[in-house]
Design an enzyme around this catalytic site. Sequence first.
Site, PDB file in Angstrom:
ATOM      1  N   ASP A  80     113.473  45.421  41.100  1.00  0.00           N
ATOM      2  CA  ASP A  80     112.244  45.829  40.431  1.00  0.00           C
ATOM      3  C   ASP A  80     112.145  45.438  38.672  1.00  0.00           C
ATOM      4  OD1 ASP A  80     109.974  47.567  40.176  1.00  0.00           O
ATOM      5  OD2 ASP A  80     110.972  49.387  40.007  1.00  0.00           O
ATOM      6  N   LYS A  82     110.437  44.490  35.765  1.00  0.00           N
ATOM      7  CA  LYS A  82     109.198  44.512  34.946  1.00  0.00           C
ATOM      8  C   LYS A  82     109.339  44.939  33.475  1.00  0.00           C
ATOM      9  CE  LYS A  82     108.621  49.000  36.764  1.00  0.00           C
ATOM     10  NZ  LYS A  82     107.876  49.969  37.646  1.00  0.00           N
ATOM     11  N   ASN A  85     110.975  48.115  32.531  1.00  0.00           N
ATOM     12  CA  ASN A  85     112.399  48.168  32.768  1.00  0.00           C
ATOM     13  C   ASN A  85     113.443  47.375  31.928  1.00  0.00           C
ATOM     14  OD1 ASN A  85     111.894  49.965  35.119  1.00  0.00           O
ATOM     15  ND2 ASN A  85     111.959  48.690  36.533  1.00  0.00           N
ATOM     16  N   ASP A  98     116.951  50.520  35.127  1.00  0.00           N
ATOM     17  CA  ASP A  98     116.322  50.938  36.311  1.00  0.00           C
ATOM     18  C   ASP A  98     116.807  50.535  37.342  1.00  0.00           C
ATOM     19  OD1 ASP A  98     114.840  52.314  38.166  1.00  0.00           O
ATOM     20  OD2 ASP A  98     113.048  52.252  37.274  1.00  0.00           O
ATOM     21  N   THR A 119     107.523  49.084  42.469  1.00  0.00           N
ATOM     22  CA  THR A 119     106.728  50.140  41.983  1.00  0.00           C
ATOM     23  C   THR A 119     105.329  49.884  42.531  1.00  0.00           C
ATOM     24  OG1 THR A 119     108.163  50.174  40.171  1.00  0.00           O
ATOM     25  CG2 THR A 119     106.002  51.496  39.844  1.00  0.00           C
TER      26      THR A 119
END
Length: 132
Positions: A80, A82, A85, A98, A119
């Site tokens: 994840d 991005k 994060n 995260d 997400t």
Amino acid sequence: MISALQHPNLVRLYGCCVEGSPLLLVYEYMENNSLAHVLFSEKEGQLTLDWPTRHKICVGIAKGLAFLHEESPLKVGHIDIKTTNILLDKDMNPKISDFGLAKLDEKENTHISTRVAGTIGYMAPEYALWFS
């Protein structure tokens, strides 16, 4: 498990609270918030990123991912990545955070998952090609 992984480009997890609601994670303090905040915030006094700083951030993220994938005792896939994060310290050093969707690479587990993860609203462009 994540608190055992230490690298200059991974946010340090100091502790957690799993009793009651809400559940809390205690990370090191990151003075410059997230990369998303720096890039997309329209507040007055917002930080601006020159090209050398942007390069430093990109290389730092790559070093953190290389550590997770290749160098750490636990091989971890973050899944994840991005801008929200990626946290930035006072010197604009990036730190990956995260690990909620992170996966351990277990050598004995040879099953390859093709499930979409991440997400909602954020998806790698290649997924749009495969699932449209």
